[in-house]
Design an enzyme around this catalytic site. Structure first.
Site, short mmCIF file in Angstrom:
data_model
loop_
_atom_site.label_atom_id
_atom_site.label_comp_id
_atom_site.label_asym_id
_atom_site.label_seq_id
_atom_site.Cartn_x
_atom_site.Cartn_y
_atom_site.Cartn_z
NE ARG A 182 41.01 -20.18 -31.74
CZ ARG A 182 40.30 -20.63 -32.78
NH1 ARG A 182 40.15 -21.93 -32.96
NH2 ARG A 182 39.77 -19.79 -33.63
CB SER B 50 41.76 -13.22 -32.29
OG SER B 50 40.58 -13.18 -31.54
CD GLU C 47 42.34 -17.23 -29.90
OE1 GLU C 47 42.90 -17.12 -31.01
OE2 GLU C 47 41.10 -17.17 -29.75
#
Length: 304
Positions: free
Chosen positions: A176, A226, A296
């Site tokens: 990420r 998410s 995230e």
């Protein structure tokens, strides 16, 4: 300078119809939350995109890139400065085993076109609700695949409006993360290398991943996807589930009863509700397991 002056200046290089003042961002975010942008701009070419970036930098105007709005929460007070989206830069081309896609192309559309051309390697992205630009910035991944597995290079703009071509190594893709996010670059396009596959096997894999996503994720409600990164040695969703937080939230925001890693907008949530629910989850998981959940999703903008 005023936002009206910014819009007037930008109109010298960009179609005025693609420049909007005080534009509500709710319609552009997957959460359906957020306030207004002072100036919202949709360049139609790479040259126009570079012109916006250079203008904001030269005049010291805050600038935010909004991709498909799938990994972002905009606060209720909205965003000051200029919000730019490359949604009109959405060309996808296939040449043999190579796939070229501009920043604004949806990653699931690129995956679909690759599959139609009997190319394998991009199936993992068939359900990711983001743009190529956003996918590059965060090295998007799902079901065992990641952007870094198939990327060759990306064309990016620096904050000064300079164009760079970055190789796979130069992109520094990790979990990420990427040099794009670290340096604040703006993706114009990317090139991927796939391999020839068997059409029936590709179709079966995409059908399976599509079913898994639909059966396990709360696609019936707006959400940012998410919410949390995976903590080392753990799964965020499992920690949240084991904390008994599913179905709980603040205001109209709720930890999904279908997948604990998602926070959904049940229909009347505010961004403040959504962020407060994120903070509640972080607090409870920390108290129960001693683990810090890192978001995230990006949280941007001003409070009301």
């Amino acid at each position: 300078m005023t936002k009206e002056q910014w819009a007037k200046d930008l109109a010298q290089n960009i179609n005025p119809a693609n420049i909007k003042l005080d534009e509500s961002l709710q319609q552009y975010t997957m959460t359906k939350l957020g306030g207004k942008a002072d100036v919202y701009v949709l360049p139609e070419t790479e040259d126009e995109a570079a012109a916006v970036i250079r203008y904001a930098h030269t005049n010291n105007i805050p600038l935010l890139m909004l991709g498909n709005g799938s990994n972002m929460v905009v606060r209720d007070g909205g965003l000051r400065g200029i919000v730019v989206t490359f949604a009109h830069l959405d060309e996808i081309r296939i040449n043999g085993d190579y796939v070229y896609a501009q920043s604004g192309a949806l990653i699931k559309d690129v995956s679909k076109m690759a599959a139609t051309a009997s190319l394998t390697g991009f199936e993992f992205a068939c359900g990711i609700p983001g743009s190529i630009g956003g996918a590059m910035a965060m090295n998007a991944g799902a079901y065992g695949g990641e952007i870094k597995d198939i990327i060759i290079s990306s064309k990016v703009l620096t904050k000064e409006g300079e164009i760079l071509i970055l190789s796979k190594e130069e992109l520094e893709l990790g979990y990420r993360q990427s040099i794009i996010a670290k340096k604040g670059y703006y993706v114009l396009s990317s090139e991927f290398q796939l391999t020839q596959g068997i059409q029936e096997e590709i179709d079966v894999k995409i059908a399976d991943l599509t079913y898994q996503r639909a059966s396990k994720q709360p696609l019936e409600y707006p959400s940012a996807g998410s919410v949390f990164k995976r903590p080392p040695g753990h799964f965020a969703g499992k920690l949240i589930q084991d904390s008994g937080l599913q179905g709980k939230g603040v205001g109209g925001a709720e930890v999904s009863t279908k997948h604990a890693g998602f926070i959904v907008n049940k229909g009347n949530a505010t961004a403040t509700d959504y962020i407060a629910t994120i903070q509640m989850v972080q607090r409870v998981v920390k108290e129960k397991f001693g683990i810090d959940l890192e978001t995230e999703v990006k949280i941007v903008g001003d409070d009301l």
